[in-house]
Design a protein around this motif. Structure first.
Motif, PDB file in Angstrom:
ATOM      1  N   GLN A 139       0.848  -1.186   0.000  1.00 46.14           N
ATOM      2  CA  GLN A 139       0.000   0.000   0.000  1.00 46.14           C
ATOM      3  C   GLN A 139       0.886   1.238   0.000  1.00 46.14           C
ATOM      4  N   VAL A 140       0.502   2.242  -0.812  1.00 43.37           N
ATOM      5  CA  VAL A 140       1.256   3.488  -0.916  1.00 43.37           C
ATOM      6  C   VAL A 140       0.612   4.510   0.007  1.00 43.37           C
ATOM      7  N   ASP A 141       1.432   5.220   0.782  1.00 41.70           N
ATOM      8  CA  ASP A 141       0.909   6.251   1.671  1.00 41.70           C
ATOM      9  C   ASP A 141       1.953   7.360   1.814  1.00 41.70           C
ATOM     10  N   LEU A 142       1.506   8.463   2.385  1.00 40.27           N
ATOM     11  CA  LEU A 142       2.410   9.584   2.654  1.00 40.27           C
ATOM     12  C   LEU A 142       3.230   9.288   3.906  1.00 40.27           C
ATOM     13  N   THR A 143       4.458   9.754   3.928  1.00 38.48           N
ATOM     14  CA  THR A 143       5.307   9.592   5.104  1.00 38.48           C
ATOM     15  C   THR A 143       4.868  10.592   6.181  1.00 38.48           C
ATOM     16  N   PRO A 144       5.265  10.362   7.427  1.00 39.26           N
ATOM     17  CA  PRO A 144       4.980  11.364   8.460  1.00 39.26           C
ATOM     18  C   PRO A 144       5.547  12.741   8.107  1.00 39.26           C
ATOM     19  N   ALA A 145       6.720  12.781   7.458  1.00 34.18           N
ATOM     20  CA  ALA A 145       7.311  14.070   7.070  1.00 34.18           C
ATOM     21  C   ALA A 145       6.443  14.764   6.018  1.00 34.18           C
ATOM     22  N   ALA A 146       5.917  14.007   5.072  1.00 32.46           N
ATOM     23  CA  ALA A 146       5.042  14.597   4.050  1.00 32.46           C
ATOM     24  C   ALA A 146       3.748  15.096   4.687  1.00 32.46           C
ATOM     25  N   LEU A 147       3.194  14.321   5.615  1.00 32.50           N
ATOM     26  CA  LEU A 147       1.980  14.755   6.312  1.00 32.50           C
ATOM     27  C   LEU A 147       2.234  16.026   7.110  1.00 32.50           C
ATOM     28  N   ALA A 148       3.373  16.094   7.786  1.00 32.17           N
ATOM     29  CA  ALA A 148       3.717  17.294   8.557  1.00 32.17           C
ATOM     30  C   ALA A 148       3.865  18.496   7.632  1.00 32.17           C
ATOM     31  N   TYR A 149       4.466  18.293   6.483  1.00 33.55           N
ATOM     32  CA  TYR A 149       4.631  19.363   5.505  1.00 33.55           C
ATOM     33  C   TYR A 149       3.266  19.913   5.084  1.00 33.55           C
ATOM     34  N   PHE A 150       2.346  19.009   4.741  1.00 28.10           N
ATOM     35  CA  PHE A 150       1.031  19.457   4.289  1.00 28.10           C
ATOM     36  C   PHE A 150       0.208  20.074   5.417  1.00 28.10           C
ATOM     37  N   ASP A 151       0.357  19.561   6.628  1.00 28.61           N
ATOM     38  CA  ASP A 151      -0.338  20.162   7.776  1.00 28.61           C
ATOM     39  C   ASP A 151       0.138  21.597   7.993  1.00 28.61           C
ATOM     40  N   GLU A 152       1.448  21.792   7.955  1.00 32.09           N
ATOM     41  CA  GLU A 152       2.007  23.136   8.140  1.00 32.09           C
ATOM     42  C   GLU A 152       1.573  24.067   7.011  1.00 32.09           C
ATOM     43  N   LEU A 153       1.648  23.574   5.784  1.00 32.30           N
ATOM     44  CA  LEU A 153       1.274  24.386   4.630  1.00 32.30           C
ATOM     45  C   LEU A 153      -0.200  24.777   4.695  1.00 32.30           C
ATOM     46  N   SER A 154      -1.034  23.835   5.079  1.00 33.80           N
ATOM     47  CA  SER A 154      -2.466  24.100   5.214  1.00 33.80           C
ATOM     48  C   SER A 154      -2.732  25.173   6.266  1.00 33.80           C
ATOM     49  N   GLY A 155      -2.052  25.057   7.396  1.00 30.67           N
ATOM     50  CA  GLY A 155      -2.204  26.050   8.460  1.00 30.67           C
ATOM     51  C   GLY A 155      -1.787  27.439   8.005  1.00 30.67           C
ATOM     52  N   LEU A 156      -0.685  27.511   7.261  1.00 27.23           N
ATOM     53  CA  LEU A 156      -0.222  28.803   6.752  1.00 27.23           C
ATOM     54  C   LEU A 156      -1.206  29.399   5.755  1.00 27.23           C
ATOM     55  N   MET A 157      -1.785  28.544   4.919  1.00 24.33           N
ATOM     56  CA  MET A 157      -2.749  29.029   3.927  1.00 24.33           C
ATOM     57  C   MET A 157      -4.009  29.553   4.613  1.00 24.33           C
ATOM     58  N   LEU A 158      -4.466  28.856   5.652  1.00 26.05           N
ATOM     59  CA  LEU A 158      -5.633  29.315   6.392  1.00 26.05           C
ATOM     60  C   LEU A 158      -5.343  30.640   7.095  1.00 26.05           C
ATOM     61  N   LYS A 159      -4.173  30.742   7.676  1.00 25.44           N
ATOM     62  CA  LYS A 159      -3.777  31.970   8.353  1.00 25.44           C
ATOM     63  C   LYS A 159      -3.698  33.132   7.362  1.00 25.44           C
ATOM     64  N   ALA A 160      -3.145  32.899   6.195  1.00 22.95           N
ATOM     65  CA  ALA A 160      -3.037  33.926   5.159  1.00 22.95           C
ATOM     66  C   ALA A 160      -4.418  34.346   4.666  1.00 22.95           C
ATOM     67  N   ALA A 161      -5.326  33.382   4.514  1.00 21.40           N
ATOM     68  CA  ALA A 161      -6.661  33.672   4.040  1.00 21.40           C
ATOM     69  C   ALA A 161      -7.414  34.536   5.065  1.00 21.40           C
ATOM     70  N   LYS A 162      -7.251  34.237   6.336  1.00 25.17           N
ATOM     71  CA  LYS A 162      -7.914  35.027   7.383  1.00 25.17           C
ATOM     72  C   LYS A 162      -7.324  36.433   7.443  1.00 25.17           C
ATOM     73  N   GLY A 163      -6.019  36.539   7.243  1.00 24.77           N
ATOM     74  CA  GLY A 163      -5.366  37.850   7.274  1.00 24.77           C
ATOM     75  C   GLY A 163      -5.767  38.712   6.098  1.00 24.77           C
ATOM     76  N   GLY A 164      -6.103  38.103   4.975  1.00 24.35           N
ATOM     77  CA  GLY A 164      -6.482  38.854   3.786  1.00 24.35           C
ATOM     78  C   GLY A 164      -7.926  39.324   3.792  1.00 24.35           C
ATOM     79  N   GLN A 165      -8.706  38.889   4.785  1.00 24.32           N
ATOM     80  CA  GLN A 165     -10.127  39.268   4.833  1.00 24.32           C
ATOM     81  C   GLN A 165     -10.349  40.530   5.633  1.00 24.32           C
ATOM     82  N   GLY A 166      -9.371  41.021   6.336  1.00 23.54           N
ATOM     83  CA  GLY A 166      -9.547  42.152   7.226  1.00 23.54           C
ATOM     84  C   GLY A 166      -9.331  43.411   6.530  1.00 23.54           C
TER      85      GLY A 166
END
Length: 103
Positions: free
Chosen positions: A76-103
């Motif tokens: 079975q093919v899956d993402l590594t913990p490092a890849a998951l951490a990368y996407f979690d961090e990137l997602s958080g940054l994108m959400l933070k940027a989106a909230k900052g751009g609404q003000g």
């Protein structure tokens, strides 16, 4: 920009590897199992041998991991913990940027 630089670092992917990563990510998100054979059967990604080579490359770069299934011949093919951490961090940054751009 500083936050982006602080993301966990993994080696860059070529365009085909990025498409493979997207397929693996979608399968994970929808909680579907994806075997190496399933991935190699996806014609839009190219020849099976090319896909297999890219899977090996992505494993060595730290993006993908292969895990055993009940059939020892299938992995079975899956993402590594490092890849998951990368996407979690990137997602958080994108959400933070989106909230900052609404003000």
């Amino acid at each position: 920009m500083d936050a982006l630089r602080a993301l966990p670092t993994l080696p860059p992917l070529d365009p085909l590897e990025e498409r493979i990563l997207a397929v693996v990510g979608r399968a994970r998100q929808s909680e579907k199992r994806l075997s190496v054979r399933d991935l190699m059967a996806q014609e839009q990604l190219g020849a099976p041998a090319t896909i297999h080579t890219r899977i090996k490359s992505m494993r060595s770069k730290g993006w993908l991991v292969l895990t055993d299934t009940e059939d020892s011949r299938r992995k079975q093919v899956d993402l590594t913990p490092a890849a998951l951490a990368y996407f979690d961090e990137l997602s958080g940054l994108m959400l933070k940027a989106a909230k900052g751009g609404q003000g």
